[in-house]
Design an enzyme around this catalytic site. Structure first.
Site, PDB file in Angstrom:
ATOM      1  N   ALA A 133       4.760  29.361  49.461  1.00 40.39           N
ATOM      2  CA  ALA A 133       6.034  29.688  49.503  1.00 40.39           C
ATOM      3  C   ALA A 133       5.322  28.409  51.076  1.00 40.39           C
ATOM      4  O   ALA A 133       4.660  28.696  51.408  1.00 40.39           O
ATOM      5  CB  ALA A 133       6.093  30.630  50.206  1.00 40.39           C
ATOM      6  N   ARG A 170      62.307  41.323  41.748  1.00 43.03           N
ATOM      7  CA  ARG A 170      63.611  42.007  41.356  1.00 43.03           C
ATOM      8  C   ARG A 170      63.413  43.653  40.066  1.00 43.03           C
ATOM      9  O   ARG A 170      64.147  44.313  40.984  1.00 43.03           O
ATOM     10  CB  ARG A 170      64.371  40.989  40.297  1.00 43.03           C
ATOM     11  CG  ARG A 170      65.335  42.161  39.203  1.00 43.03           C
ATOM     12  CD  ARG A 170      65.731  41.106  38.301  1.00 43.03           C
ATOM     13  NE  ARG A 170      65.135  40.935  37.232  1.00 43.03           N
ATOM     14  CZ  ARG A 170      64.111  39.771  36.756  1.00 43.03           C
ATOM     15  NH1 ARG A 170      64.629  39.196  37.559  1.00 43.03           N
ATOM     16  NH2 ARG A 170      63.186  40.030  35.480  1.00 43.03           N
ATOM     17  N   SER A 181      53.380  45.583  36.429  1.00 42.76           N
ATOM     18  CA  SER A 181      53.447  43.673  36.951  1.00 42.76           C
ATOM     19  C   SER A 181      54.644  44.663  38.024  1.00 42.76           C
ATOM     20  O   SER A 181      54.101  45.375  39.105  1.00 42.76           O
ATOM     21  CB  SER A 181      54.307  43.612  36.151  1.00 42.76           C
ATOM     22  OG  SER A 181      54.757  42.138  36.627  1.00 42.76           O
ATOM     23  N   ASP A 204      -4.797  24.766  52.947  1.00 35.63           N
ATOM     24  CA  ASP A 204      -3.097  25.669  53.672  1.00 35.63           C
ATOM     25  C   ASP A 204      -3.807  26.799  52.702  1.00 35.63           C
ATOM     26  O   ASP A 204      -3.952  26.752  51.672  1.00 35.63           O
ATOM     27  CB  ASP A 204      -2.336  25.383  53.311  1.00 35.63           C
ATOM     28  CG  ASP A 204      -1.103  26.221  53.750  1.00 35.63           C
ATOM     29  OD1 ASP A 204      -1.578  27.564  55.181  1.00 35.63           O
ATOM     30  OD2 ASP A 204      -0.071  26.755  53.111  1.00 35.63           O
ATOM     31  N   ASP A 254      48.450  40.005  33.380  1.00 33.99           N
ATOM     32  CA  ASP A 254      49.840  41.162  33.778  1.00 33.99           C
ATOM     33  C   ASP A 254      49.480  41.506  32.123  1.00 33.99           C
ATOM     34  O   ASP A 254      49.966  40.675  31.651  1.00 33.99           O
ATOM     35  CB  ASP A 254      51.052  40.028  34.448  1.00 33.99           C
ATOM     36  CG  ASP A 254      52.125  40.447  34.784  1.00 33.99           C
ATOM     37  OD1 ASP A 254      52.401  41.530  34.352  1.00 33.99           O
ATOM     38  OD2 ASP A 254      52.053  40.517  35.884  1.00 33.99           O
ATOM     39  N   GLY A 302      58.996  41.764  36.154  1.00 31.90           N
ATOM     40  CA  GLY A 302      59.681  41.731  36.811  1.00 31.90           C
ATOM     41  C   GLY A 302      60.373  40.861  37.802  1.00 31.90           C
ATOM     42  O   GLY A 302      61.476  40.861  38.791  1.00 31.90           O
ATOM     43  N   GLY A 303      58.734  41.377  39.152  1.00 31.43           N
ATOM     44  CA  GLY A 303      58.194  40.447  40.239  1.00 31.43           C
ATOM     45  C   GLY A 303      59.645  41.452  41.105  1.00 31.43           C
ATOM     46  O   GLY A 303      59.377  42.732  40.630  1.00 31.43           O
TER      47      GLY A 303
END
Length: 924
Positions: A96, A217, A245, A42, A591, A214-215
């Protein structure tokens, strides 16, 4: 602090880094490519692999040339090199093979450190070393200047700015401050009246509003605060709004709204309420997860690190942003361009893999203009966050990440503890739980380090894989970036990697959600919940390769003394001046609440000169009666360790006055120290009044306000709750709105007091003239400029104070006419001189008037000796009048046109008299 002179004193601090070498490699051609006796079977199909372990994007490959013994490639590749390390090019000539493993023909190495700069060097290499296969390459090294000066930034060939090195605020933020000051001054006069309001721009105080974590809240409570601040007019006189956060979720959601700032913040509350009336946990169903996987896998294929933060960011975005998932942080520039609303700031912290966030943390600032770390004075355009950098150069841009990805990073504490969000933890302190979980994960990470360490090795720089080569490949901007192992033994087929199945890592039994996701995402290179990398926001290290020698104090005019941290009792913040390694490829951002739960570092940065801090603390407490100062005391400790002015927090006020909605803390002796108005999340007066001074009357009104926040086990206000009923939303938002409106007069009085102080004493002087010589990393020329600036500020303050005293002494008498006042001012004005080194050059040959480095000062010595004509009087040297300008003075007409010099060590400096001192004094 407002400077009308256009001079920023923080410009004088210089940030230097090693030069970056840019290597161009051109693979020209091959000759006599052979694979031995197999040529009879080849004809070779060769391609060449190039690898430089010490470079980012350090693996490249050419195209495959089918049936070519003498292939011609003419393909060019660019590498970024650090000249201080040993750089070697590893070349692998490959064959290849279709349907089987690719074959290695030979390998060669070449040292790159001895290449001459800016010259083309042609080399031929044989594969194997004594073989016949020959490949010809061309090399060219380009070198950047070694010193990055203040107000300068590296630029790529496209001239797009990359990193900015400076302790100053960026130009866009300075421009915003100017526009905002004009707006705030008018609004303050309306708010306080002409007598108590500012009379000129110098008297306008900088007000910052900050919200804790505090998420949901914190997010809901912050929405009530904003509604009250807008109703009362306080928001109109605020320059900065900051969030951490959960609070950052509210700020970013508000500023990304299509109707902001024309709409009232209250107009978004119903929309927000409807968005969170069902839990975001349902978004983790199998159907929903598969919606995210395609986007995240695409990001992974592009070469960007991924973690559970990507998924969590999608959850937050689909909950809060809805149809705005494509919005970006830089889109907020349009909202603030006219200075009509405060500038939004968000934050997170960069942490180390083996340290707790409380011990080592580096605060990262996010604004619509740029993102960076004040600790190193390193910033990038916000559009480039997440892109790949090396030694300050933009290596690969991935495009600006969506806002919801940043929201996932800002609130990534919930990624660290996501499994426990499904448990009932209402009576536990969530922040402490997350911090403890972080410590546990760091300990676990030590056991995993051996399997994770490859991420920092040079040969694992690019983990993404290439798709199979097409018959007619489209050339990419990345010059055929090679993404796979180099040898045939690792699975090469037709010059490309064979598909590999994900290998699951052996781990301990995880929770439901981790098990659910592991089948899709859990393997060594796509970690989600099994390691610190998976639970943090992971991005490419934009400081990679920088020669960081030491960190900059956040208050550089008050640098930390040697050994100042030697006697610490605890390890809190003990890594303040510790340098993060720049050889690692990724940063782990978490965070900021893991350090302390309020974004004080954003407004304590002295360049922003925030004088009044309205702090809203929504942090969880064990009970409603627990003293609300835990996070505030941590912020005080952090500020003191960084030598930043902060009022002493006397927690005994709780014993004397009990629980209140607001505590005001002022420094007893320093009139320039920021005043902290600490608003607490408590339900006291709200139970009795539906509005300030308006009592509740009906049973329905009384019942609506009769609720506890932390004491009630059934309370919906747990940090881990991501579902709020309409009643819970209204109760909490109305509570914080009421508590804020209840103390509007207190806020006004504090603003009026600060205005009065600025009127009587003038702006704060950053440093005394006598201390300027002690500053580090400041050239003599820049000390001269700083000395003049400080002297003029002091003179202006003295004139302002004498004018204030004269005003009080002449009450009841006829005021002076303008002519008399001007004459008196000129008569009393003292002659001011400052210390500095004279560097003079002709106007026609003037270089850029930017600040100089110490090296440039020495280079100008020879010019001084030729150009300056001088005469000696009593041992002093005076420059004669000639049409010269100094490097520090800038173009003609600049207010720095003629520096005046004075010093206790005058023999070391040239001294020059100012021709337009009066004009400069008027500018100050």
């Amino acid at each position: 602090m407002t400077f009308n002179t256009g001079f920023d004193p923080y410009q004088v601090f210089e940030v230097e880094h090693r030069s970056c070498k840019i290597l161009n490699v051109k693979v020209v051609r091959g000759r006599n490519i052979t694979k031995g006796w197999m040529d009879y079977v080849d004809t070779p199909d060769p391609y060449l692999i190039l690898r430089i372990k010490t470079a980012p994007e350090g693996r490249r490959r050419t195209k495959t040339k089918d049936n070519e013994v003498n292939p011609v490639w003419n393909e060019e590749f660019t590498f970024f090199l650090d000249g201080a390390v040993d750089n070697k090019l590893h070349m692998i000539l490959m064959e290849a093979n279709y349907g089987s493993l690719d074959q290695t023909i030979g390998e060669a190495w070449y040292s790159l450190n001895d290449l001459p700069p800016n010259e083309v060097v042609t080399k031929s290499f044989f594969f194997p070393k004594d073989g016949k296969s020959e490949v010809e390459l061309e090399f060219r090294i380009h070198e950047e200047y070694a010193i990055s000066r203040i107000a300068r930034c590296f630029r790529q060939f496209s001239e797009n700015p990359t990193l900015r090195y400076s302790l100053c605020l960026c130009d866009q933020e300075k421009e915003f401050r100017e526009k905002r000051s004009d707006v705030v001054m008018k609004k303050m006069v309306e708010l306080l009246g002409e007598e108590r309001g500012p009379q000129d721009i110098e008297e306008v105080p900088t007000v910052g509003v900050i919200g804790s974590g505090g998420g949901f809240r914190a997010m809901v409570a912050y929405s009530g605060v904003f509604n009250a601040l807008k109703k009362s007019g306080i928001l109109d006189v605020t320059s900065y709004v900051a969030g951490l956060s959960g609070s950052s979720w509210y700020v970013s959601t508000l500023y990304s709204h299509k109707d902001w700032p024309e709409m009232h913040p209250g107009d978004m509350q119903e929309e927000l309420m409807n968005n969170i009336d069902s839990s975001l946990i349902w978004l983790l169903s199998p159907q929903s997860i598969y919606r995210y996987v395609d986007r995240i896998l695409e990001k992974r294929r592009n070469g960007q690190p991924v973690s559970f933060t990507d998924i969590f960011g999608h959850l937050v975005g689909e909950t809060l942003l809805k149809d705005r998932l494509t919005t970006k942080l830089s889109d907020m520039r349009e909202k603030v361009k006219d200075g009509k609303v405060p500038l939004p700031l968000m934050t997170c912290v960069n942490v180390k893999a083996d340290r707790s966030a409380r011990s080592f943390q580096e605060w990262v600032e996010f604004s619509p203009y740029e993102i960076g770390m004040p600790k190193y004075g390193a910033y990038m355009n916000s559009e480039l966050f997440g892109s790949k950098f090396f030694m300050g150069k933009l290596v690969k841009s991935y495009g600006e990440p969506p806002l919801h990805f940043l929201q996932g990073i800002w609130g990534s504490a919930f990624c660290i503890l996501f499994k426990r969000l499904l448990e009932d933890n209402r009576n536990k302190d969530p922040v402490e739980m997350i911090r403890q979980e972080m410590v546990k994960s760091l300990e676990q990470a030590q056991d995993e380090e051996s399997s994770d360490s490859s991420e920092d090795e040079g040969d694992d720089d690019d983990e993404e894989e290439l798709e199979p080569e097409k018959k007619e490949p489209v050339k990419s901007e990345n010059n055929n970036v090679f993404k796979f192992p180099p040898t045939a033994s690792k699975g090469m087929s037709n010059g490309h990697p064979r598909s590999r199945h994900a290998t699951l890592r052996k781990t301990k039994q995880k929770g439901y959600w981790q098990n659910f996701l592991s089948g899709l995402l859990e393997n060594k290179r796509f970690e989600v919940l099994n390691s610190r990398a998976g639970r943090a926001g992971v991005v490419h290290n934009f400081m990679r390769g920088l020669s960081l020698q030491q960190a900059f104090p956040l208050s550089p005019f008050n640098p930390e003394e040697s050994g100042a941290n030697a006697n610490r009792v605890s390890d809190d913040f003990d890594g303040l001046l510790e340098i993060h390694p720049t050889n690692v490829k990724r940063l782990y951002m978490v965070d900021a609440g893991l350090t302390f739960n309020s974004p004080y570092p954003l407004v304590l940065r002295p360049q922003r000169a925030v004088e009044i801090i309205l702090s809203f603390d929504f942090s969880a407490r064990p009970s409603d009666t627990t003293p609300p100062f835990k996070e505030l005391k941590l912020a005080e400790k952090w500020a003191n360790l960084n030598k930043l002015p902060f009022p002493p927090i006397d927690v005994t006020v709780f014993d004397r006055e009990g629980m209140k909605e607001l505590y005001i803390f002022k420094h007893p002796t320093d009139p320039y120290c920021p005043i902290v108005l600490h608003f607490c999340l408590v339900n006291i007066e709200f139970r009795r009044f539906k509005a300030p001074g308006v009592p509740r009357e009906t049973n329905e009104e009384i019942k609506f306000a009769a609720f506890d926040i932390f004491d009630d086990k059934e309370s919906p206000y747990s940090t881990f709750n991501f579902k709020y009923s309409h009643e819970a939303f209204k109760r909490l938002s109305k509570l914080t709105e009421f508590n804020t409106l209840l103390h509007v007069e207190d806020i006004k009085n504090v603003i009026a007091d600060v205005i009065k102080n600025k009127r009587e004493n003038g702006p704060k002087i950053p440093i005394s003239v006598n201390e300027i010589n002690n500053l580090q990393r400041v050239s003599k020329k820049n000390r001269q400029r700083l000395s003049k600036f400080v002297s003029k500020m002091k003179e202006g303050s003295l004139r302002r104070k004498s004018g204030s005293d004269a005003q009080q002494s002449t009450k009841g008498h006829s005021p002076l006419t303008k002519a008399e006042s001007d004459a008196l001012g000129k008569k009393k004005r003292p002659q001011m001189t400052i210390k500095g080194t004279r560097r003079v050059y002709r106007t026609s040959a003037a270089p850029d008037p930017s600040l100089t480095s110490p090296r440039e000062d020495e280079e100008w010595d020879s010019v001084d000796a030729v150009v300056v004509r001088s005469r000696t009087t009593k041992g002093r040297v005076y420059a004669t009048e000639e049409k010269f300008m100094t490097a520090a003075e800038g173009p003609p007409g600049d207010i720095w046109a003629d520096p005046v010099c004075h010093s206790d060590e005058e023999e070391e400096f040239y001294v020059c008299m100012s021709d337009n001192e009066d004009d400069f004094a008027d500018a100050v």
